[in-house]
Design a protein around this motif. Structure first.
Motif, PDB file in Angstrom:
ATOM      1  N   VAL A  63     138.373  95.174 104.082  1.00  0.00           N
ATOM      2  CA  VAL A  63     137.754  96.165 104.895  1.00  0.00           C
ATOM      3  C   VAL A  63     138.450  96.162 106.350  1.00  0.00           C
ATOM      4  N   LEU A 118     134.673  97.777  96.029  1.00  0.00           N
ATOM      5  CA  LEU A 118     134.008  96.268  95.280  1.00  0.00           C
ATOM      6  C   LEU A 118     134.371  96.416  93.831  1.00  0.00           C
ATOM      7  N   LEU A 155     132.116 101.693  99.840  1.00  0.00           N
ATOM      8  CA  LEU A 155     132.146 100.056  99.502  1.00  0.00           C
ATOM      9  C   LEU A 155     131.841  99.715  98.104  1.00  0.00           C
ATOM     10  N   GLU A 156     131.137 100.560  97.570  1.00  0.00           N
ATOM     11  CA  GLU A 156     130.956 100.274  96.199  1.00  0.00           C
ATOM     12  C   GLU A 156     132.094 100.302  95.100  1.00  0.00           C
ATOM     13  N   VAL A 174     129.613 105.777 103.218  1.00  0.00           N
ATOM     14  CA  VAL A 174     130.034 104.443 103.555  1.00  0.00           C
ATOM     15  C   VAL A 174     129.514 103.629 102.314  1.00  0.00           C
ATOM     16  N   PHE A 175     128.347 103.579 101.814  1.00  0.00           N
ATOM     17  CA  PHE A 175     127.962 103.011 100.787  1.00  0.00           C
ATOM     18  C   PHE A 175     128.706 103.246  99.432  1.00  0.00           C
TER      19      PHE A 175
END
Length: 63
Positions: A62, A50, A46-47, A42-43
């Motif tokens: 999101v 973004l 997201l990274e 997930v990170f």
């Protein structure tokens, strides 16, 4: 943070998620619990989202 230490309900801090304590042994944190359909954590997703949002000067959405 280990999944066992994550609060599920702000009003009842001792409550457990619907799946209880049944978490696969390979899951060491919530970062590797949530994996996208293409196998990315997930990170990482997201990274990347973004970074693309900033590069394109567009809002990230999101779902």
């Amino acid at each position: 943070m280990p999944p066992a230490l994550v609060g599920w309900d702000l009003e009842n801090r001792g409550s457990k998620p619907p799946w209880g304590d049944k978490i696969a042994p390979h899951i060491a944190s919530l970062a590797n619990y949530f994996v996208s359909s293409n196998g990315r954590e997930v990170f990482e997703v997201l990274e990347n989202a973004l970074a693309a949002s900033a590069e394109q000067q567009q809002d990230a959405v999101v779902h």
